[in-house]
Design a protein around this motif. Structure first.
Motif, short mmCIF file in Angstrom:
data_model
loop_
_atom_site.label_atom_id
_atom_site.label_comp_id
_atom_site.label_asym_id
_atom_site.label_seq_id
_atom_site.Cartn_x
_atom_site.Cartn_y
_atom_site.Cartn_z
N CYS A 1 0.84 -1.20 0.00
CA CYS A 1 0.00 0.00 0.00
C CYS A 1 0.88 1.25 0.00
CB CYS A 1 -0.93 0.00 1.21
SG CYS A 1 -2.00 1.45 1.22
N PHE A 2 1.89 1.28 0.86
CA PHE A 2 2.78 2.44 0.90
C PHE A 2 3.41 2.66 -0.48
CE2 PHE A 2 1.83 2.89 5.07
CZ PHE A 2 2.61 2.28 6.05
N LYS A 3 3.86 1.57 -1.11
CA LYS A 3 4.49 1.69 -2.43
C LYS A 3 3.50 2.15 -3.48
CE LYS A 3 8.32 -1.55 -1.96
NZ LYS A 3 8.93 -2.79 -2.41
N ARG A 4 2.26 1.70 -3.35
CA ARG A 4 1.21 2.09 -4.30
C ARG A 4 1.05 3.61 -4.29
NH1 ARG A 4 -2.15 -1.66 -3.20
NH2 ARG A 4 -3.42 -0.65 -1.60
N HIS A 5 1.33 4.23 -3.15
CA HIS A 5 1.20 5.69 -3.03
C HIS A 5 2.52 6.42 -3.27
CE1 HIS A 5 -3.02 6.02 -1.50
NE2 HIS A 5 -2.81 4.71 -1.42
N GLY A 6 3.51 5.68 -3.79
CA GLY A 6 4.74 6.33 -4.21
C GLY A 6 5.72 6.66 -3.09
N ALA A 7 5.66 5.93 -1.98
CA ALA A 7 6.57 6.22 -0.88
C ALA A 7 7.91 5.52 -1.08
CB ALA A 7 5.96 5.79 0.44
N LYS A 8 8.99 6.18 -0.63
CA LYS A 8 10.31 5.58 -0.68
C LYS A 8 10.59 4.92 0.67
CE LYS A 8 11.85 9.45 -3.44
NZ LYS A 8 12.97 10.23 -3.91
N GLY A 9 11.32 3.81 0.65
CA GLY A 9 11.68 3.15 1.90
C GLY A 9 12.89 3.82 2.53
N MET A 10 13.02 3.67 3.84
CA MET A 10 14.12 4.31 4.55
C MET A 10 14.37 3.52 5.83
SD MET A 10 13.98 8.12 5.97
CE MET A 10 14.16 7.85 7.71
N ASP A 11 15.59 3.60 6.37
CA ASP A 11 15.86 2.95 7.64
C ASP A 11 16.81 3.80 8.47
OD1 ASP A 11 16.89 -0.46 8.61
OD2 ASP A 11 15.69 1.06 9.63
N THR A 12 16.71 3.69 9.79
CA THR A 12 17.60 4.44 10.69
C THR A 12 18.15 3.46 11.73
OG1 THR A 12 15.88 5.01 12.30
CG2 THR A 12 16.17 6.51 10.44
N PRO A 13 19.20 3.86 12.45
CA PRO A 13 19.75 2.93 13.45
C PRO A 13 18.77 2.68 14.60
CG PRO A 13 21.32 4.68 12.93
CD PRO A 13 20.02 5.08 12.33
N ALA A 14 19.00 1.58 15.32
CA ALA A 14 18.11 1.23 16.43
C ALA A 14 18.26 2.22 17.58
CB ALA A 14 18.42 -0.17 16.94
N PHE A 15 19.46 2.82 17.68
CA PHE A 15 19.61 3.81 18.74
C PHE A 15 20.02 5.15 18.14
CE2 PHE A 15 23.99 2.75 18.14
CZ PHE A 15 24.19 1.42 18.43
N GLU A 16 19.75 6.22 18.90
CA GLU A 16 20.11 7.58 18.50
C GLU A 16 20.93 8.18 19.64
OE1 GLU A 16 19.05 9.55 15.75
OE2 GLU A 16 17.80 8.01 14.83
N LEU A 17 21.58 9.33 19.38
CA LEU A 17 22.22 10.06 20.45
C LEU A 17 21.11 10.43 21.43
CD1 LEU A 17 24.57 12.53 18.56
CD2 LEU A 17 25.12 10.31 19.53
N LYS A 18 21.38 10.26 22.71
CA LYS A 18 20.36 10.53 23.71
C LYS A 18 19.80 11.94 23.54
CE LYS A 18 19.65 10.34 28.71
NZ LYS A 18 18.39 9.60 28.71
N GLU A 19 20.68 12.89 23.21
CA GLU A 19 20.24 14.28 23.09
C GLU A 19 19.26 14.48 21.94
OE1 GLU A 19 24.55 15.27 22.36
OE2 GLU A 19 23.60 16.84 21.16
N THR A 20 19.32 13.61 20.94
CA THR A 20 18.39 13.72 19.82
C THR A 20 16.97 13.40 20.27
OG1 THR A 20 20.09 13.02 18.26
CG2 THR A 20 17.82 12.83 17.52
N LEU A 21 16.86 12.44 21.21
CA LEU A 21 15.54 11.98 21.62
C LEU A 21 14.97 12.72 22.83
CD1 LEU A 21 16.04 8.12 21.30
CD2 LEU A 21 15.12 9.69 19.63
#
Lengths: 512, 293
Positions: free
Chosen positions: B14-34
């Protein structure tokens, strides 16, 4: 400047005072009073500059996957998963962290590279280091005695990423393992067959799979005169032979690890040998090695393995290599590692191995470490190092100048004049309901040129153009966006549009 | 896993049907980011041990990492989907499907566009997915943060209490009005008559006619924020009608949603249990999707 420093010091002290009062659970009015003082001091300091310095980065050793990288990743996983499924594997998943005690003591020298979670009052946890130990835990926990499974997921290691290029702290592993008590070497041979199928299908160039056996290594060390206590550390050194020369490895063993030089030389005689099944035969006749029971077991199994690999049609890709040592402690039998070969610069030269892309082996004792009764479940498996493969595939696609599309959109719904948003919304909705991949620009009155440009940039092959006149005539203009010069456009009746688009994009006419 | 694969397959197509691109991020972030992005829920984050390097935390959702990605790569427009696990140190009640590690499937549109078109597409996607999964009847509640804030203002809620009262209102799908009222008056110090005024509003839900009605409301129509929100909802309903999904959407003034970062339209999809007796309203058995601007 000194004034500012003094103020900052006052703010710090006042902040500590407030925190102290809160900890002591002082009266609310007193706390409020002191907080007011703190705020006044902070106001004198001016706007908090440190708040504006926001560090925008992913943690060290980790990265985002952009849409382009995701497209490459999807292609690669597709090939790998199809192969695993072709061989009848089921799939499982496990949590990203395990109880710390589950992972402790399983990785030898590498244990210091494990990421721990902060003690926040609950269980002590660590991020998984590989997919094999979680697998063993899963088997023991569910009392399974046989399973053929694959698992594709990220693992975490606090390596020093700066030191080795392309070495991340968070990276994907694709594991396939066969657990169970079976007749010898058949599952082991299948693992090697799978490795060869995957590496061939990915078309990343020529490769070689080196094979050895932990028992042959240990037997070899024993007859060369390595003391038992030095086995694992000498193993570690020999493992480096794929990256450094024999002289350097010998220096490390003699100079750093205290091995007698003549012992090192004897090891050198063996580890520089590699070949096919004939080398196995040769070593079975070796006067010293044939005296060692362990080594004989290993050689016997390798001989059988080569028979099966020949029947599988892949023996030409396999090399029995006595220098293959493999870091991890839990291997108990056959071990293997696949390397990509760089075409030699000169004819007659041997191809250089440019890095390992897959590896594995037999580990019969791991599950028993988790089982309360110590019940053994023999296992053999492999792990594909996909991160290296991702970059190779991406480079190859770029070299071929093949455009990597990041979306799968088949048609853009566009308008030629103003005030046609309603019609676009209706049409795109119709297409979505029919299972067609479609987009529209999020503008009330977009210019046709911009819409066409959007198609070109994204690689969208078709555009359905709504126009005032066409609306009256009950048609939509369907245009093929292949190139600017050749404008292939045709009027399609509104009610036939879905079918026409499906026909052109090779889709089945009904959504089953 | 077989079940999971089928479901994720449907969601991703469904997401692809609407033209969305896939993406991934790391499991953790810098604490200050969150830090400081999640309001009252900040205490539920998993931190990594300080092992001498950067201070890290496991990601709590996929939205903040997305915002970090956009800022970091200076991206102005993007339509992306992200399927991945997130981690929250909640009190797990596995029976209700509430885990500490769970998968989220996010779809987001970033960029400056003409109003409500992307918002309408998000709701269209939600409907396509929930219908495709054949889980039974569902309903999507829609509201707007500006309407919520405007409503609080005209009822007399002091600004400092906005977020706290919002939290309480958010519980109306699980708790009865009298329990929520009790929490607001007794635990959060809200004047009883203010609570009663809120009660008059938050028990309203309906279609686009309710939007029209609220436009005429003597108190709400005095509030600029609320009017903005109502105007956008009116436009949204027009687009949803063209998308053929208006019958699945309910403008519900009790919808408040926990997270601090919503600024405009908010929505939540719930599965409906078929009523045991005719004439009864369908009960909702839990939220299966949500989002907003």
């Amino acid at each position: 400047m000194a004034e500012r420093a003094a103020l900052e010091e006052l703010v710090k002290l006042q902040g500590e005072r407030v925190r102290g009062l809160k900890q002591q659970k002082a009266s609310a009015e007193l706390i409020e009073e002191e907080v007011a003082k703190l705020l006044k001091l902070k106001a004198q300091l001016g706007p908090d500059e440190s708040k504006q310095k926001f560090v925008l980065k992913t943690p060290k050793g980790t990265r985002d996957y952009s849409p382009r990288q995701m497209a490459v990743r999807e292609k690669v996983f597709d090939v790998i998963i199809r192969c695993f499924k072709r061989h009848g594997a089921e799939v499982i998943d496990t949590p990203v962290f395990e109880l710390k005690e589950t992972l402790m003591g399983k990785y030898g020298e590498d244990s210091k590279l494990i990421y721990d979670l902060k003690d926040q009052g609950g269980e002590l946890l660590s991020l998984r280091y590989d997919l094999t130990v979680p697998f063993a835990r899963y088997l023991a926990m569910n009392k399974l005695t046989n399973i053929k499974r694959y698992h594709i997921a990220k693992v975490y290691r606090r390596d020093n990423p700066a030191m080795t290029r392309g070495r991340y702290r968070e990276f994907y592993q694709c594991d396939f393992d066969i657990a169970g008590n079976f007749d010898p070497m058949i599952p082991d041979a299948e693992c090697l067959k799978i490795m060869c199928e995957i590496l061939s299908s990915l078309q990343i160039g020529d490769f070689l799979v080196k094979v050895n056996d932990r028992r042959i290594l240990d037997g070899m060390f024993a007859i060369c005169g390595v003391s038992d206590s030095k086995f694992r550390t000498i193993c570690s050194s020999v493992d480096k032979l794929d990256k450094v020369s024999w002289e350097e490895v010998k220096n490390e063993m003699v100079g750093e690890k205290g091995l007698a030089p003549e012992v090192a030389d004897r090891i050198g005689d063996y580890v520089q040998q590699h070949g096919g099944v004939s080398l196995v035969e040769q070593l079975l006749q070796d006067p010293k090695l044939s005296q060692n029971k362990q080594a004989l077991e290993g050689l016997g199994d390798l001989k059988l393995l080569f028979e099966y690999l020949t029947l599988f049609g892949i023996d030409d890709k396999i090399s029995f290599d006595l220098s293959l040592a493999r870091g991890l402690d839990y291997y108990t039998g056959v071990i293997y590692e696949a390397v990509l070969l760089q075409t030699p610069a000169q004819a007659g030269e041997e191809p250089l191995g440019v890095g390992s892309v897959a590896a594995g082996g037999r580990y019969d004792g791991l599950v028993g470490m988790f089982d309360p009764k110590g019940r053994k479940v023999p296992c053999v498996g492999l792990s594909i190092g996909v991160e290296r493969i991702f970059s190779i595939v991406e480079q190859r696609l770029e070299a071929l100048e093949e455009k990597i599309r990041t979306t799968e959109t088949q048609v853009l719904v566009a308008s030629a004049q103003k005030k046609l948003l309603e019609e676009r919304l209706k049409l795109v909705s119709e297409l979505w309901d029919a299972g067609i991949k479609a987009e529209l620009l999020y503008k009330k009155n977009p210019k046709l040129l911009n819409q066409l440009q959007y198609c070109e940039e994204a690689g969208i092959p078709l555009v359905a153009i709504i126009g005032e006149q066409e609306l009256k005539d009950g048609v939509i203009k369907l245009r093929s966006v292949t190139s600017r010069e050749e404008v292939r456009e045709v009027d399609v009746r509104r009610e036939d549009l879905v079918e026409e688009i499906k026909r052109r994009t090779g889709q089945p006419l009904c959504i089953c | 896993m077989v079940v999971r694969e089928k479901i994720l397959d449907l969601v991703i197509s469904c997401f692809k049907r609407h033209g969305a691109k896939g993406m991934d991020t790391p499991a953790f972030e810098l604490k200050e980011t969150l830090t400081e992005k999640y309001g009252e829920d900040s205490g539920l984050m998993y931190d990594l041990k300080d092992q001498g390097g950067e201070l890290l935390s496991l990601r709590y959702d996929l939205t903040v990492p997305f915002a970090r990605y956009l800022a970091m790569n200076k991206v102005k427009k993007m339509k992306r989907y992200h399927v991945g696990k997130v981690w929250r140190r909640e009190s797990p009640t596995i029976v209700q499907g509430r885990y500490r590690e769970f998968c989220q499937c996010d779809f987001d549109i970033a960029g400056q566009f003409d109003p409500m078109i992307p918002d309408a597409e998000c709701l269209k996607i939600m409907c396509e997915i929930l219908s495709g999964l054949q889980l039974g009847d569902f309903l999507i509640k829609v509201n707007d943060r500006r309407i919520v804030d405007g409503m609080f203002a005209v009822c007399g809620v002091p600004e400092s209490k906005f977020r706290a009262i919002c939290s309480s209102i958010d519980k109306l799908d699980k708790m009865a009005w009298k329990d929520v009222r009790h929490e607001m008056v007794v635990k959060k110090g809200l004047a009883p008559e203010v609570a009663d005024r809120i009660g008059d509003y938050v028990q309203c839900h309906g279609g686009v006619s309710l939007v029209e009605q609220m436009f005429q409301d003597p108190r709400l129509s005095q509030n600029k924020q609320a009017l903005e929100g109502l105007g956008d909802l009116k436009l949204l309903f027009e687009y949803l009608t063209l998308f053929g999904i208006a019958d699945k959407i309910s403008f519900d003034l009790s919808l408040a949603r926990g997270l601090d970062y919503y600024t405009g339209v908010i929505y939540e999809a719930v599965l409906l249990q078929t009523p045991t007796q005719a004439g009864e309203e369908p009960l909702n058995v839990g939220s299966v999707a949500a989002g907003g601007r």
